[in-house]
Write a protein that holds these residues in place. Sequence first.
Motif, PDB file in Angstrom:
ATOM      1  N   ARG A 132      12.794   6.569  18.937  1.00 42.35           N
ATOM      2  CA  ARG A 132      13.572   6.305  20.150  1.00 42.35           C
ATOM      3  C   ARG A 132      13.828   4.813  20.341  1.00 42.35           C
ATOM      4  N   LEU A 133      12.839   3.994  20.015  1.00 41.36           N
ATOM      5  CA  LEU A 133      12.986   2.553  20.205  1.00 41.36           C
ATOM      6  C   LEU A 133      13.710   1.919  19.022  1.00 41.36           C
ATOM      7  N   LYS A 134      14.584   0.972  19.311  1.00 41.15           N
ATOM      8  CA  LYS A 134      15.348   0.308  18.263  1.00 41.15           C
ATOM      9  C   LYS A 134      14.498  -0.737  17.544  1.00 41.15           C
ATOM     10  N   LEU A 135      14.828  -0.970  16.290  1.00 36.58           N
ATOM     11  CA  LEU A 135      14.124  -1.943  15.478  1.00 36.58           C
ATOM     12  C   LEU A 135      14.611  -3.353  15.771  1.00 36.58           C
ATOM     13  N   LYS A 136      13.695  -4.301  15.744  1.00 37.09           N
ATOM     14  CA  LYS A 136      14.050  -5.708  15.921  1.00 37.09           C
ATOM     15  C   LYS A 136      14.915  -6.203  14.761  1.00 37.09           C
ATOM     16  N   ASP A 137      14.585  -5.765  13.548  1.00 32.72           N
ATOM     17  CA  ASP A 137      15.303  -6.201  12.345  1.00 32.72           C
ATOM     18  C   ASP A 137      15.585  -4.987  11.464  1.00 32.72           C
ATOM     19  N   PRO A 138      16.687  -4.259  11.705  1.00 28.98           N
ATOM     20  CA  PRO A 138      16.983  -3.040  10.949  1.00 28.98           C
ATOM     21  C   PRO A 138      17.167  -3.277   9.451  1.00 28.98           C
ATOM     22  N   GLY A 139      17.486  -4.487   9.052  1.00 29.01           N
ATOM     23  CA  GLY A 139      17.718  -4.765   7.639  1.00 29.01           C
ATOM     24  C   GLY A 139      16.486  -5.164   6.858  1.00 29.01           C
ATOM     25  N   LEU A 140      15.332  -5.263   7.533  1.00 29.06           N
ATOM     26  CA  LEU A 140      14.121  -5.772   6.880  1.00 29.06           C
ATOM     27  C   LEU A 140      13.711  -4.913   5.689  1.00 29.06           C
ATOM     28  N   ILE A 141      13.671  -3.604   5.846  1.00 28.82           N
ATOM     29  CA  ILE A 141      13.197  -2.732   4.771  1.00 28.82           C
ATOM     30  C   ILE A 141      14.097  -2.845   3.550  1.00 28.82           C
ATOM     31  N   GLY A 142      15.396  -2.959   3.770  1.00 25.16           N
ATOM     32  CA  GLY A 142      16.308  -3.125   2.645  1.00 25.16           C
ATOM     33  C   GLY A 142      16.022  -4.404   1.868  1.00 25.16           C
ATOM     34  N   ARG A 143      15.736  -5.487   2.580  1.00 20.03           N
ATOM     35  CA  ARG A 143      15.416  -6.745   1.901  1.00 20.03           C
ATOM     36  C   ARG A 143      14.075  -6.659   1.175  1.00 20.03           C
ATOM     37  N   ILE A 144      13.121  -5.926   1.771  1.00 23.14           N
ATOM     38  CA  ILE A 144      11.831  -5.722   1.103  1.00 23.14           C
ATOM     39  C   ILE A 144      12.043  -4.954  -0.203  1.00 23.14           C
ATOM     40  N   GLU A 145      12.871  -3.945  -0.178  1.00 21.80           N
ATOM     41  CA  GLU A 145      13.138  -3.164  -1.389  1.00 21.80           C
ATOM     42  C   GLU A 145      13.795  -4.009  -2.474  1.00 21.80           C
ATOM     43  N   GLU A 146      14.570  -5.002  -2.071  1.00 23.49           N
ATOM     44  CA  GLU A 146      15.275  -5.849  -3.041  1.00 23.49           C
ATOM     45  C   GLU A 146      14.420  -6.995  -3.572  1.00 23.49           C
ATOM     46  N   PHE A 147      13.363  -7.359  -2.862  1.00 20.72           N
ATOM     47  CA  PHE A 147      12.542  -8.512  -3.247  1.00 20.72           C
ATOM     48  C   PHE A 147      11.855  -8.276  -4.595  1.00 20.72           C
ATOM     49  N   ARG A 148      11.802  -9.336  -5.402  1.00 18.92           N
ATOM     50  CA  ARG A 148      11.056  -9.309  -6.667  1.00 18.92           C
ATOM     51  C   ARG A 148      10.205 -10.562  -6.772  1.00 18.92           C
ATOM     52  N   TYR A 149       8.977 -10.377  -7.245  1.00 17.93           N
ATOM     53  CA  TYR A 149       8.114 -11.530  -7.529  1.00 17.93           C
ATOM     54  C   TYR A 149       7.726 -11.460  -8.996  1.00 17.93           C
ATOM     55  N   GLU A 150       8.149 -12.467  -9.750  1.00 14.88           N
ATOM     56  CA  GLU A 150       7.949 -12.480 -11.195  1.00 14.88           C
ATOM     57  C   GLU A 150       8.460 -11.183 -11.814  1.00 14.88           C
ATOM     58  N   GLY A 151       9.583 -10.713 -11.287  1.00 17.61           N
ATOM     59  CA  GLY A 151      10.230  -9.510 -11.799  1.00 17.61           C
ATOM     60  C   GLY A 151       9.692  -8.205 -11.259  1.00 17.61           C
ATOM     61  N   GLU A 152       8.648  -8.249 -10.443  1.00 16.77           N
ATOM     62  CA  GLU A 152       8.019  -7.026  -9.931  1.00 16.77           C
ATOM     63  C   GLU A 152       8.460  -6.740  -8.502  1.00 16.77           C
ATOM     64  N   PRO A 153       8.760  -5.471  -8.174  1.00 23.38           N
ATOM     65  CA  PRO A 153       9.177  -5.114  -6.819  1.00 23.38           C
ATOM     66  C   PRO A 153       7.991  -4.816  -5.907  1.00 23.38           C
ATOM     67  N   ILE A 154       8.270  -4.689  -4.626  1.00 19.42           N
ATOM     68  CA  ILE A 154       7.316  -4.083  -3.694  1.00 19.42           C
ATOM     69  C   ILE A 154       7.432  -2.580  -3.901  1.00 19.42           C
ATOM     70  N   THR A 155       6.327  -1.927  -4.188  1.00 16.83           N
ATOM     71  CA  THR A 155       6.386  -0.526  -4.603  1.00 16.83           C
ATOM     72  C   THR A 155       6.205   0.488  -3.486  1.00 16.83           C
ATOM     73  N   ASN A 156       5.327   0.193  -2.530  1.00 15.76           N
ATOM     74  CA  ASN A 156       4.990   1.251  -1.569  1.00 15.76           C
ATOM     75  C   ASN A 156       4.389   0.681  -0.287  1.00 15.76           C
ATOM     76  N   PHE A 157       4.396   1.531   0.735  1.00 10.43           N
ATOM     77  CA  PHE A 157       3.818   1.236   2.047  1.00 10.43           C
ATOM     78  C   PHE A 157       2.542   2.047   2.253  1.00 10.43           C
ATOM     79  N   GLU A 158       1.519   1.431   2.793  1.00 11.87           N
ATOM     80  CA  GLU A 158       0.395   2.144   3.403  1.00 11.87           C
ATOM     81  C   GLU A 158      -0.136   1.227   4.500  1.00 11.87           C
ATOM     82  N   MET A 159      -1.416   1.300   4.888  1.00  6.08           N
ATOM     83  CA  MET A 159      -1.824   0.527   6.066  1.00  6.08           C
ATOM     84  C   MET A 159      -3.174  -0.181   5.964  1.00  6.08           C
ATOM     85  N   GLU A 160      -3.822  -0.125   4.797  1.00  7.71           N
ATOM     86  CA  GLU A 160      -5.182  -0.671   4.764  1.00  7.71           C
ATOM     87  C   GLU A 160      -5.547  -1.523   3.544  1.00  7.71           C
ATOM     88  N   SER A 161      -4.784  -1.469   2.470  1.00  4.04           N
ATOM     89  CA  SER A 161      -5.230  -2.060   1.199  1.00  4.04           C
ATOM     90  C   SER A 161      -5.506  -3.557   1.278  1.00  4.04           C
TER      91      SER A 161
END
Length: 292
Positions: free
Chosen positions: A215-244
């Motif tokens: 119901r509540l709108k996101l502050k930055d709707p494009g954030l997840i898309g940029r996270i998916e596109e990010f690469r560090y030394e050629g490696e992507p962000i692979t997954n979401f969880e909450m404790e690692s």
Amino acid sequence: METDRFIPSSQLIINADNSAFHIHVKPEQLRDKIIMVGDPGRVSMVASYFDSIDYDVQSREFHAVAGKYKGKELMCISHGIGADNIEIVMTELDALANIDFKTRKVRKEKRVLELVRLGTSGSLQYDLKIGDFVIANRGMGFDGILNFYADRDSVCDLDFENKFCDFVKWNPLWARPYVVAADRDLVERIGRDDMLRGNTIASVGFYAPQGREVRLKLKDPGLIGRIEEFRYEGEPITNFEMESACLQGMARLLGHKAMTVCCIIAQRREEDANTDYKPSVAKLVETVLERI
């Protein structure tokens, strides 16, 4: 010196039965090899594989069972949801290992714990499918907890953090992300060649911080898309969880070994999810029990 400091009861609360305040485990009940899960009910599932049970204690979301599996002394404990709970459990497990509850002083000889967290996760990349097992080779914490501790920079990948924040245009109102690697020895022993290695985000929440809009709108709707596109030394962000990240960060600061491995139960890009994931989690439990 650390071993000379008296730790008052206001800093470390010990129950009348000599157990740690939240998790209700006593020093003599601690085991060196520990499986961690979020769901208190999953502790019983893990313990069902044990050949014998030494104790079973529960308080709030913290459920601990210790026993033997094929001759190995093991303990399984639940931590509930989120990094705030991880901080509680890690601090109290370390206290059981390395603080004398009678003198309230740190022991000179340090005990090293091996902690393997088993979780569920959502994939951020097309090639990471439902049912896959992925290790948080690096955990990135959005919760900010490690930032409250001295020496956090000594265990964090600062270059990764800086490049990530620059690329995704990180909002300064949010806690600065921290990035901590899993223990290399544990990763090689537990992961072998049948688990993927990933860069895992440990989000501070389940809905908006992971890009979900109900119901509540996101502050930055494009954030997840940029996270998916990010690469560090050629490696992507692979997954979401909450404790690692908090687990791996606290463990490194305290001198323990820790890692997280998750079963993928949702594919964010394909908008698919599997709510009947218990068989996959059971397979993950069986695999880790054999290797821990």
